[in-house]
Design a protein around this motif. Structure first.
Motif, PDB file in Angstrom:
ATOM      1  N   LEU A   1       2.208   4.253 -12.059  1.00 50.22           N
ATOM      2  CA  LEU A   1       1.449   3.284 -11.269  1.00 50.22           C
ATOM      3  C   LEU A   1       1.640   1.876 -11.829  1.00 50.22           C
TER       4      LEU A   1
ATOM      5  N   LEU B   1       2.365   1.800  -3.536  1.00 51.06           N
ATOM      6  CA  LEU B   1       1.387   2.248  -4.528  1.00 51.06           C
ATOM      7  C   LEU B   1       0.885   3.653  -4.221  1.00 51.06           C
TER       8      LEU B   1
ATOM      9  N   VAL C   1       5.170   0.624 -10.841  1.00 52.26           N
ATOM     10  CA  VAL C   1       5.271   0.218  -9.438  1.00 52.26           C
ATOM     11  C   VAL C   1       4.591  -1.127  -9.225  1.00 52.26           C
ATOM     12  N   LEU C   2       3.405  -1.316  -9.808  1.00 47.88           N
ATOM     13  CA  LEU C   2       2.688  -2.586  -9.659  1.00 47.88           C
ATOM     14  C   LEU C   2       3.476  -3.724 -10.295  1.00 47.88           C
TER      15      LEU C   2
ATOM     16  N   CYS D   1      -5.533  -2.757  -4.967  1.00 47.39           N
ATOM     17  CA  CYS D   1      -5.074  -1.461  -4.448  1.00 47.39           C
ATOM     18  C   CYS D   1      -4.724  -0.514  -5.594  1.00 47.39           C
ATOM     19  N   ALA D   2      -3.983  -1.028  -6.568  1.00 47.45           N
ATOM     20  CA  ALA D   2      -3.581  -0.200  -7.707  1.00 47.45           C
ATOM     21  C   ALA D   2      -4.792   0.266  -8.507  1.00 47.45           C
TER      22      ALA D   2
ATOM     23  N   ALA E   1      -2.476  -6.447  -4.424  1.00 46.34           N
ATOM     24  CA  ALA E   1      -1.778  -5.329  -5.060  1.00 46.34           C
ATOM     25  C   ALA E   1      -2.564  -4.800  -6.256  1.00 46.34           C
TER      26      ALA E   1
ATOM     27  N   GLN F   1       0.821  -1.210   0.000  1.00 50.95           N
ATOM     28  CA  GLN F   1       0.000   0.000   0.000  1.00 50.95           C
ATOM     29  C   GLN F   1       0.853   1.257   0.000  1.00 50.95           C
TER      30      GLN F   1
END
Length: 513
Positions: A152, A134, A155-156, A246-247, A243, A131
């Protein structure tokens, strides 16, 4: 984590190798419930009970942080610990104590409980770090990234070790990370997108498609986009799904914000474009345009566009704005009924502009007209009128789809000059009057046949194809035209006058519609 406790012989005891913390009495009094613990200084402490698969109390985690988590984070903590959401924890714990009558000797041993608690702590720490990573993508500098979506996705991809793609609402890839190419899979069909939406509505969870695990950005009825974790030969883990979810929530924040800004810009831009093409003083125009981030000084052109079938939504507006942005041409774009209009800086990009818009819309059944240059704001209404004239001439020409510039109209600029209606009418009557009377009396279409014949340079095959008639039918019609008019169609001067007359006839017919 500040401390942890295990259930041994029905009692909560501090974990091995740990001294009894000062809050022991507070934790024991909870008896399996969850609650915030008192503190002697700044910060936040919380007792979170953990339960096994069959509902038995395993132990308690004492969590510590500088500030209290958000409600959403609290729900996540309780879900991972196997408890109910805050507000129902006490009831669940009380019901558990009433139902749990199994002998203490059947409880797992201390090592098993410690293993469960350790796994829970590791999962909490892993998901907290996911978290944080992200969340940072929404505020971190873009660096070499082209957009927040790209950052984004990157990062994911790093967090999951998988290729990642984001899509717009139409299934087009907007950003990609960890892939060998920018388009690792074909654009989903309309049927595939519809099925995906149905599954998302039904379960509210990422859907396993052939391209990978897909989560939708669907705040209302409209799909704003999607985020995809692509296949890489490894099975998806619970952390991968966490993940991705969240993304996707963060992508929804970004896309919703972007849509709000676009809608506001569209409204403000629409009002400004209307005023510019209707006539404004330079000082007011400069101030309002500057607020929109647009420089209205210097050479400007007005562009108008219309697509068939007519569209009354903003799809053409969006396509024209995107095309101008891709061509690095500053512009203000708006819509008036089914006519799209734009004020652009510098010299327009001719047919390249039409090609880009048509590709974006996946339709080439449109016409674009470009007015002459406007060297100051007061000349924009004239450029607008010229753009409309160029558009109408294109629409009623032999090739109605494409782009026409006013300064390239040639003879049409003379034929379509304001105030020339009377002269044109008499000119058309002189050369085409007999044919028009015959068409009105017999319901024939000889004027149109002659216009097509002259537009195609007298080529029989091309003319017959454009009229969708046989060559013999065309020969019969041309013979009738010669008999009615008494004119020799082979004479160069006669052909020139007839050609000019038929084009003037087209313009007059277009005005009367």
């Amino acid at each position: 984590m500040a401390a942890f406790y295990l259930v041994v012989d029905g009692h909560l005891l501090p974990g091995p190798n740990r001294a009894p913390p000062a809050q022991d009495p507070d934790v024991r009094q909870l008896e399996g419930s969850a609650a915030e613990l008192p503190t002697t200084g700044p910060g936040w402490r919380y007792a979170l009970s953990t339960f096994g698969d069959s509902g038995e109390l395993n132990g308690c985690l004492v969590l510590r942080a500088r500030a209290a988590p958000s409600p959403a984070q609290m729900i996540e903590l309780h879900a991972m610990a196997g408890t109910a959401a805050p507000g129902t924890v006490e009831e669940a714990a009380g019901a558990h104590q009433q139902e749990h009558v199994a002998p203490l000797s059947n409880a797992p041993d201390v090592d098993d409980r410690l293993r469960i608690l350790t796994a829970t702590v590791l999962q909490l720490e892993t998901r907290t770090s996911i978290q944080h990573a992200l969340n940072g993508a929404l505020t971190a500098p873009l660096g070499q990234m082209s957009s927040r979506e790209s950052l984004l996705a990157e990062v994911l991809s790093v967090l999951t070790g998988r290729p990642v793609c984001t899509e717009d609402g139409f299934g087009n890839i907007r950003a990609a990370a960890g892939t060998k190419s920018g388009r690792p899979y074909p654009r989903p069909s309309a049927a595939e997108r519809s099925r995906l939406v149905q599954l998302w509505h039904a379960f509210g969870l990422p859907v396993h498609e052939r391209r990978g695990l897909v989560a939708l950005v669907l705040p209302d009825r409209d799909v704003l986009g999607a985020m995809c974790l692509l296949e890489n030969g490894r099975p998806y883990t619970a952390d991968d799904v966490f993940a991705l979810e969240c993304a996707t929530r963060l992508l929804q924040v970004e896309l919703s914000h972007r849509r709000s800004i676009a809608q506001l810009e569209l409204k403000l831009g629409r009002d400004l474009v209307y005023d510019l093409v209707s006539g404004m003083d330079e000082e007011t125009a400069a101030v309002r345009a500057e607020a929109m981030g647009y420089d209205v000084t210097g050479p400007q052109h007005v562009i108008v566009a219309q697509w068939q079938p007519p569209r009354t939504d903003d799809t053409v507006v969006v396509a024209l704005r995107r095309a101008l942005r891709d061509l690095q041409t500053p512009a203000l774009v708006s819509r008036r009924s089914d006519i799209i209009l734009a004020v652009v800086t510098g010299d327009p990009l001719d047919t390249q502009l039409f090609t880009v818009v048509a590709r974006t819309l996946r339709s080439a059944t449109g016409a674009v007209g470009i007015g002459g240059p406007s060297h100051d704001v007061t000349q924009l209404p004239r450029s607008y009128a010229q753009a409309l004239r160029a558009l109408q001439i294109r629409v009623h020409s032999i090739d109605p789809y494409g782009l026409t510039r006013y300064d390239q109209l040639g003879i049409y600029r003379i034929l379509d000059m304001p105030g020339s209606e009377t002269d044109l009418s008499s000119y058309v009557t002189e050369w085409l009057g007999a044919l028009q009377s015959n068409d009105d009396r017999r319901g024939s279409d000889l004027v149109h046949t002659l216009a097509q014949y002259l537009d195609h340079g007298g080529n029989y095959n091309d003319t017959a194809d454009s009229l969708a008639v046989h060559r013999s039918t065309l020969r019969y019609r041309l013979k009738s035209i010669r008999q009615i008019t008494g004119l020799d169609l082979a004479d160069p001067e006669t052909r020139l006058n007839l050609h000019v007359a038929t084009r003037a006839w087209r313009l007059r017919s277009a005005r009367q519609r």
